[in-house]
Design a protein around this motif. Structure first.
Motif, PDB file in Angstrom:
ATOM      1  N   GLY A  16       0.822  -1.202   0.000  1.00 47.65           N
ATOM      2  CA  GLY A  16       0.000   0.000   0.000  1.00 47.65           C
ATOM      3  C   GLY A  16       0.860   1.258   0.000  1.00 47.65           C
ATOM      4  N   ARG A  17       0.205   2.374  -0.256  1.00 45.51           N
ATOM      5  CA  ARG A  17       0.928   3.643  -0.316  1.00 45.51           C
ATOM      6  C   ARG A  17       1.181   4.182   1.091  1.00 45.51           C
ATOM      7  N   ALA A  18       2.266   4.940   1.244  1.00 48.22           N
ATOM      8  CA  ALA A  18       2.512   5.648   2.499  1.00 48.22           C
ATOM      9  C   ALA A  18       1.593   6.861   2.511  1.00 48.22           C
ATOM     10  N   LYS A  19       0.512   6.780   3.260  1.00 46.96           N
ATOM     11  CA  LYS A  19      -0.507   7.830   3.203  1.00 46.96           C
ATOM     12  C   LYS A  19       0.039   9.204   3.600  1.00 46.96           C
ATOM     13  N   ASP A  20       1.047   9.216   4.497  1.00 51.63           N
ATOM     14  CA  ASP A  20       1.601  10.502   4.933  1.00 51.63           C
ATOM     15  C   ASP A  20       2.925  10.821   4.245  1.00 51.63           C
ATOM     16  N   TYR A  49       6.016  13.456  -7.046  1.00 51.09           N
ATOM     17  CA  TYR A  49       4.934  14.170  -7.721  1.00 51.09           C
ATOM     18  C   TYR A  49       4.854  15.570  -7.119  1.00 51.09           C
ATOM     19  N   GLU A  50       4.763  16.578  -7.969  1.00 54.39           N
ATOM     20  CA  GLU A  50       4.578  17.925  -7.440  1.00 54.39           C
ATOM     21  C   GLU A  50       3.278  17.991  -6.654  1.00 54.39           C
ATOM     22  N   PHE A  51       2.215  17.429  -7.195  1.00 56.72           N
ATOM     23  CA  PHE A  51       0.924  17.359  -6.511  1.00 56.72           C
ATOM     24  C   PHE A  51       0.430  15.922  -6.525  1.00 56.72           C
ATOM     25  N   ASP A  52      -0.064  15.472  -5.392  1.00 55.24           N
ATOM     26  CA  ASP A  52      -0.643  14.143  -5.298  1.00 55.24           C
ATOM     27  C   ASP A  52      -2.158  14.289  -5.414  1.00 55.24           C
ATOM     28  N   PRO A  53      -2.763  13.873  -6.524  1.00 55.08           N
ATOM     29  CA  PRO A  53      -4.204  14.050  -6.702  1.00 55.08           C
ATOM     30  C   PRO A  53      -5.038  13.372  -5.611  1.00 55.08           C
ATOM     31  N   CYS A  54      -4.451  12.354  -4.974  1.00 57.40           N
ATOM     32  CA  CYS A  54      -5.175  11.596  -3.943  1.00 57.40           C
ATOM     33  C   CYS A  54      -4.907  12.116  -2.536  1.00 57.40           C
ATOM     34  N   ASP A  55      -4.229  13.262  -2.408  1.00 60.92           N
ATOM     35  CA  ASP A  55      -3.870  13.731  -1.063  1.00 60.92           C
ATOM     36  C   ASP A  55      -5.107  13.927  -0.181  1.00 60.92           C
ATOM     37  N   TYR A  56      -6.189  14.446  -0.753  1.00 62.85           N
ATOM     38  CA  TYR A  56      -7.396  14.685   0.050  1.00 62.85           C
ATOM     39  C   TYR A  56      -8.093  13.380   0.413  1.00 62.85           C
ATOM     40  N   LEU A  57      -7.986  12.369  -0.454  1.00 64.69           N
ATOM     41  CA  LEU A  57      -8.567  11.056  -0.129  1.00 64.69           C
ATOM     42  C   LEU A  57      -7.771  10.382   0.987  1.00 64.69           C
ATOM     43  N   PHE A  68      -7.400   9.258   6.938  1.00 65.77           N
ATOM     44  CA  PHE A  68      -6.804   9.502   8.251  1.00 65.77           C
ATOM     45  C   PHE A  68      -7.894   9.861   9.274  1.00 65.77           C
ATOM     46  N   GLN A  69      -8.816  10.750   8.887  1.00 61.38           N
ATOM     47  CA  GLN A  69      -9.867  11.115   9.847  1.00 61.38           C
ATOM     48  C   GLN A  69     -10.812   9.940  10.093  1.00 61.38           C
ATOM     49  N   GLN A  70     -11.138   9.217   9.040  1.00 64.78           N
ATOM     50  CA  GLN A  70     -12.038   8.072   9.208  1.00 64.78           C
ATOM     51  C   GLN A  70     -11.444   7.056  10.181  1.00 64.78           C
ATOM     52  N   LYS A  71     -10.126   6.820  10.086  1.00 62.99           N
ATOM     53  CA  LYS A  71      -9.489   5.875  10.992  1.00 62.99           C
ATOM     54  C   LYS A  71      -9.314   6.469  12.386  1.00 62.99           C
ATOM     55  N   ARG A  72      -9.145   7.781  12.449  1.00 60.68           N
ATOM     56  CA  ARG A  72      -9.062   8.423  13.759  1.00 60.68           C
ATOM     57  C   ARG A  72     -10.390   8.301  14.498  1.00 60.68           C
ATOM     58  N   ASP A  73     -11.491   8.526  13.759  1.00 61.75           N
ATOM     59  CA  ASP A  73     -12.818   8.498  14.377  1.00 61.75           C
ATOM     60  C   ASP A  73     -13.328   7.082  14.580  1.00 61.75           C
ATOM     61  N   ASN A  74     -12.840   6.141  13.750  1.00 59.09           N
ATOM     62  CA  ASN A  74     -13.252   4.743  13.870  1.00 59.09           C
ATOM     63  C   ASN A  74     -12.048   3.859  13.549  1.00 59.09           C
ATOM     64  N   PRO A  75     -11.314   3.417  14.577  1.00 55.38           N
ATOM     65  CA  PRO A  75     -10.103   2.620  14.355  1.00 55.38           C
ATOM     66  C   PRO A  75     -10.341   1.349  13.537  1.00 55.38           C
ATOM     67  N   GLU A  76     -11.582   0.906  13.437  1.00 57.49           N
ATOM     68  CA  GLU A  76     -11.893  -0.308  12.671  1.00 57.49           C
ATOM     69  C   GLU A  76     -12.176  -0.020  11.197  1.00 57.49           C
ATOM     70  N   HIS A  77     -12.116   1.255  10.815  1.00 55.82           N
ATOM     71  CA  HIS A  77     -12.455   1.613   9.432  1.00 55.82           C
ATOM     72  C   HIS A  77     -11.510   0.955   8.438  1.00 55.82           C
ATOM     73  N   LYS A  78     -12.081   0.420   7.359  1.00 47.23           N
ATOM     74  CA  LYS A  78     -11.285  -0.156   6.275  1.00 47.23           C
ATOM     75  C   LYS A  78     -11.842   0.327   4.940  1.00 47.23           C
ATOM     76  N   LYS A  79     -10.923   0.565   3.995  1.00 46.29           N
ATOM     77  CA  LYS A  79     -11.357   0.997   2.668  1.00 46.29           C
ATOM     78  C   LYS A  79     -12.132  -0.117   1.977  1.00 46.29           C
ATOM     79  N   PHE A 124      -7.697  19.394  11.131  1.00 47.62           N
ATOM     80  CA  PHE A 124      -6.992  18.109  11.114  1.00 47.62           C
ATOM     81  C   PHE A 124      -6.667  17.696   9.680  1.00 47.62           C
ATOM     82  N   LEU A 125      -7.639  17.837   8.792  1.00 47.98           N
ATOM     83  CA  LEU A 125      -7.453  17.437   7.405  1.00 47.98           C
ATOM     84  C   LEU A 125      -6.380  18.289   6.722  1.00 47.98           C
ATOM     85  N   SER A 126      -6.408  19.583   6.970  1.00 50.85           N
ATOM     86  CA  SER A 126      -5.393  20.479   6.393  1.00 50.85           C
ATOM     87  C   SER A 126      -4.000  20.095   6.860  1.00 50.85           C
ATOM     88  N   LYS A 127      -3.884  19.826   8.176  1.00 53.39           N
ATOM     89  CA  LYS A 127      -2.586  19.454   8.729  1.00 53.39           C
ATOM     90  C   LYS A 127      -2.071  18.165   8.098  1.00 53.39           C
TER      91      LYS A 127
END
Length: 388
Positions: A185-189, A226-234, A239-250, A361-364
């Motif tokens: 998988g990708r390194a999300k951060d 990549y200068e811009f990652d089109p998936c950065d917002y996804l 990150f927030q979905q997993k923060r709010d629900n540790p069991e969240h899976k794509k 949180f999302l901006s950070k």
């Protein structure tokens, strides 16, 4: 010739290409996905070209590369490869890189190799991404082999050994290079670190001699920027979905959205910067060390090579300074760059539709994605400033 014991994971053979393409051109799912990309070429015209292909190489040259070049022209400001003279093209390698985009990391690699007169490589792809049968056929037709991830724990060791044997056979016996991402998988951060478990899999071929097993693969790390990652917002959304629900899976739907966004989104400038083969450093590791120590040190060697070969853009420098609340790299960007930076971050956050949306949180999280490459470069080079 590929041993038949690898039939379950190997790419499509030239002898199978006619039937595979005949099935693909009848598939409405593939047509719906590809038709918008190939305009003004019609689906019938594309199908006819596909049906005339007799080899995998011909399919790549006549179908995949023109489509990819169109994507490069329409979604980037250019893709460049640096450092290809760092290693011997006459030798087959395993290329290990950081991972930003599900589809395009390996696609950009192959078109850069082809443009520089080098052989394209086989691509490792996880079976979790093969959402539809046509995707399975298409990627295997484009020199991809399957990494099985959806297997019971009791079968994982044998599955990993099978994959390790395939990769070694591909490089040593068929003189065919391979690409695999440094992690599952990708390194999300964008905090890129090689998974020791990946190296453990690669060493299973000769488990008692891990340095020899890894040396035989001629590992060449490279960095994708990549200068811009089109998936950065996804990624921030996840990150927030997993923060709010540790069991969240794509879900498979999420994977498809990430693939489509990555392919069609704006990426700005893209650089592939190749490091040096790690064999010289690998052979300096004490062979009497425990395997876990050898693999950890190997991961650190690969990471160092990837981190020191990033290419940076104003967004990276600004993000680093904002995360660290200073102006360390102020000479690398202008006030106009800063204004565009905040406009970009706000635009990406605005795309996120999620319950209890935490804008700060999302901006950070998005800013951290662009800052972490600079952080890792500085750690890898121990430099107070960045020269490129």
């Amino acid at each position: 010739m590929i041993d038949s014991k690898f039939d379950d994971i190997r790419p499509i053979l030239d002898s199978e290409i006619k039937q595979t393409i005949a099935n693909l051109v009848q598939n409405e799912g593939l047509r719906a996905a590809v038709e918008p990309i190939i305009k003004p070429v019609s689906w019938d015209m594309m199908s006819n070209i596909m049906l005339k292909c007799n080899t995998v190489e011909e399919f790549q040259v006549k179908i995949m590369f023109p489509i990819l070049q169109h994507l490069i022209d329409s979604t980037t400001k250019g893709v460049k490869a640096l450092g290809l003279d760092n290693f011997d093209n006459e030798t087959s390698h395993i290329y290990i890189s950081n991972h930003r985009d599900i589809v395009l990391d390996s696609a950009f690699l192959n078109i850069m190799l082809a443009e520089n007169g080098m052989s394209t490589c086989e691509i490792a792809i996880g079976d979790n991404l093969l959402i539809y049968p046509w995707i399975n056929d298409l990627v295997r037709l484009n020199k991809s082999f399957i990494v099985k991830r959806k297997v019971p724990v009791r079968e994982m060791l044998q599955t990993s050994k099978h994959l390790s044997e395939y990769i070694h056979d591909t490089i040593a016996n068929r003189s065919q290079s391979v690409w695999i991402a440094q992690r599952e998988g990708r390194a999300k951060d964008s905090d890129d670190k090689t998974q020791v478990s990946l190296l453990k899999m690669l060493a299973l071929y000769d488990n008692l001699n891990p340095i020899e097993a890894l040396s035989a693969l001629n590992i060449v790390p490279f960095s994708i920027s990549y200068e811009f990652d089109p998936c950065d917002y996804l990624k921030a959304k996840e990150f927030q979905q997993k923060r709010d629900n540790p069991e969240h899976k794509k879900s498979p739907k999420d994977d498809l959205e990430n693939m489509q966004t990555g392919i069609f989104g704006d990426k700005g400038r893209v650089f592939l910067n190749f490091g040096k083969s790690i064999n010289e450093k690998l052979n300096k590791i004490d062979r009497n060390e425990q395997q876990s120590v050898i693999l950890t040190k190997t991961a650190e060697i690969i990471d160092n090579e990837i981190h020191r070969n990033y290419t940076f853009f104003p967004i990276n420098y600004i993000a680093f300074d904002r995360i660290n609340n200073n102006n360390r790299f102020a000479n690398k960007y202008t006030q106009e760059d800063v204004q565009r930076f905040y406009e970009y971050i706000n635009k990406q956050v605005d795309k996120i539709d999620i319950p209890n949306k935490d804008t700060a949180f999302l901006s950070k999280k998005i800013i951290e994605m662009y800052a972490n490459t600079v952080k890792n470069y500085l750690a890898a080079t121990n430099k107070s400033e960045i020269s490129n």
